[in-house]
Design an enzyme around this catalytic site. Structure first.
Site, PDB file in Angstrom:
ATOM      1  N   ASP A  67      13.870  -2.073   4.632  1.00 20.74           N
ATOM      2  CA  ASP A  67      13.041  -1.289   3.709  1.00 20.74           C
ATOM      3  C   ASP A  67      13.350   0.201   3.822  1.00 20.74           C
ATOM      4  O   ASP A  67      14.032   0.638   4.757  1.00 20.74           O
ATOM      5  CB  ASP A  67      11.543  -1.547   3.966  1.00 20.74           C
ATOM      6  N   ASN A 136      -1.454  -5.961  10.246  1.00 16.92           N
ATOM      7  CA  ASN A 136      -2.055  -6.820   9.226  1.00 16.92           C
ATOM      8  C   ASN A 136      -1.145  -8.005   8.866  1.00 16.92           C
ATOM      9  O   ASN A 136      -1.375  -8.697   7.889  1.00 16.92           O
ATOM     10  CB  ASN A 136      -2.392  -6.003   7.964  1.00 16.92           C
ATOM     11  N   HIS A 138       2.103  -7.796   8.047  1.00 11.48           N
ATOM     12  CA  HIS A 138       3.191  -7.547   7.085  1.00 11.48           C
ATOM     13  C   HIS A 138       4.547  -7.658   7.770  1.00 11.48           C
ATOM     14  O   HIS A 138       4.680  -7.434   8.976  1.00 11.48           O
ATOM     15  CB  HIS A 138       3.016  -6.208   6.353  1.00 11.48           C
ATOM     16  N   GLU A 143       3.104  -6.748   2.055  1.00  7.59           N
ATOM     17  CA  GLU A 143       1.725  -6.556   2.512  1.00  7.59           C
ATOM     18  C   GLU A 143       0.852  -7.756   2.126  1.00  7.59           C
ATOM     19  O   GLU A 143       1.246  -8.555   1.261  1.00  7.59           O
ATOM     20  CB  GLU A 143       1.162  -5.285   1.860  1.00  7.59           C
TER      21      GLU A 143
HETATM   22  C1  GLP Z   1       6.479  -0.647   9.347  1.00 10.75           C
HETATM   23  C2  GLP Z   1       7.768  -1.308   8.845  1.00 10.75           C
HETATM   24  C3  GLP Z   1       7.923  -2.690   9.383  1.00 10.75           C
HETATM   25  C4  GLP Z   1       7.593  -2.709  10.865  1.00 10.75           C
HETATM   26  C5  GLP Z   1       6.128  -2.423  11.050  1.00 10.75           C
HETATM   27  C6  GLP Z   1       5.677  -2.393  12.511  1.00 10.75           C
HETATM   28  O1  GLP Z   1       5.524  -0.448   8.376  1.00 10.75           O
HETATM   29  N1  GLP Z   1       7.910  -1.329   7.434  1.00 10.75           N
HETATM   30  O2  GLP Z   1       9.245  -3.149   9.134  1.00 10.75           O
HETATM   31  O3  GLP Z   1       7.898  -3.963  11.407  1.00 10.75           O
HETATM   32  O4  GLP Z   1       5.772  -1.227  10.407  1.00 10.75           O
HETATM   33  O5  GLP Z   1       5.981  -1.175  13.089  1.00 10.75           O
HETATM   34  P1  GLP Z   1       5.852  -0.838  14.631  1.00 10.75           P
HETATM   35  O6  GLP Z   1       6.993  -1.542  15.277  1.00 10.75           O
HETATM   36  O7  GLP Z   1       5.961   0.652  14.708  1.00 10.75           O
HETATM   37  O8  GLP Z   1       4.538  -1.361  15.070  1.00 10.75           O
END
Ligand code: GLP
Length: 244
Positions: A67, A136, A138, A143
């Site tokens: 992304d 959540n 995702h 989402e």
């Molecule tokens: C972001 C990314 C995800 C990632 C998630 C968790 O929003 N788009 O690809 O897996 O958050 O992030 P973190 O590893 O900082 O908890």
């Protein structure tokens, strides 16, 4: 779904790097799907160490990130292109032309999404997709409530995700509201999936993924329908799952 529970974030990261490195050794021209966020950072550090000290070779590796925030140019420190370059790509011998992120500055976002899908298909699809997970549930920016039939698409960030990701920005109002993200459909087409989760803030989402029903209320649960998924968790992220 295979589950490996490491004692802490450090061990989780070493284990994840080992899985990725083994796949690279088996297939030097592997197509990797990569994730950002805090979770994979130490895995990237370990892969860099393996490159420097053990000669792990990235010269033929191809990457596609999950992304990118719409509207953040590559030079912005919060863009995922910046993150990938500074935390990983510039430290290894990957060819930058083999690294791909969605073009989030495109005038025509739908066209950029289609192009990204075509680029992935053009190299034969993703061999190994690395994923984190949001609190959540995702994955990428898919989402709660997402249409699971979507490929790469323009995704609206959930309020909870905006709040979570605000830690990386000067203020919450600076967090972009939209991103280009691989869809659930695109993620499911990867041949193998490796999902990493660390910390008790992820324990509820991991519980749903392991024990819950497949539902777009927790987008990661679609992974239950994939035939080759490995979870690498630390103890806090695994605290609600039964390990009988
Ligand atoms: C972001 C990314 C995800 C990632 C998630 C968790 O929003 N788009 O690809 O897996 O958050 O992030 P973190 O590893 O900082 O908890």
């Amino acid at each position: 779904m295979r589950i490996f529970v490491a004692k802490d974030y450090h061990d989780l990261s070493l284990e994840a790097a080992k899985v990725v490195a083994d796949e690279i050794v088996q297939k030097p021209g592997i197509v990797l799907g990569l994730a950002t966020g805090a979770t994979p950072l130490a895995m990237y550090r370990e892969l860099i160490r393996m490159h420097r000290e053990e000669g792990l070779d990235f010269s033929q590796v191809i990457t596609f990130n999950l992304d990118e925030y719409i509207g953040l140019p590559p030079a912005n420190i919060n863009s995922y292109r910046y993150y990938m370059f500074h935390n990983f790509f510039r430290h290894i011998n990957i060819k930058l032309k083999n690294t791909h992120l969605p073009n989030a500055m495109a005038v025509d976002v739908d066209e950029a999404c289609q192009e990204y899908e075509q680029q992935i298909a053009g190299v034969g699809g993703i061999d190994l997709q690395v994923l984190g997970i949001g609190q959540n549930g995702h994955i990428g920016f898919n989402e709660p409530g997402v249409d699971f039939a979507l490929g790469t698409h323009r995704a609206q960030l959930d309020e909870a995700t905006i709040a979570d990701n605000a830690r990386f920005f000067a203020s919450r109002s600076d967090v972009p509201r939209y991103a280009i993200s691989l869809g659930i459909k695109s993620i499911m087409q990867a041949k193998k999936i490796l999902l990493l989760a660390s910390g008790n803030s992820k324990a509820r989402a991991i519980y749903e993924l392991v024990h819950g029903a497949v539902s777009n209320a927790t987008p990661a649960t679609f992974l239950k329908l994939h035939h080759d998924v490995q979870l690498i968790l630390d103890e806090p992220a695994a605290m609600h799952i039964s390990r009988a």
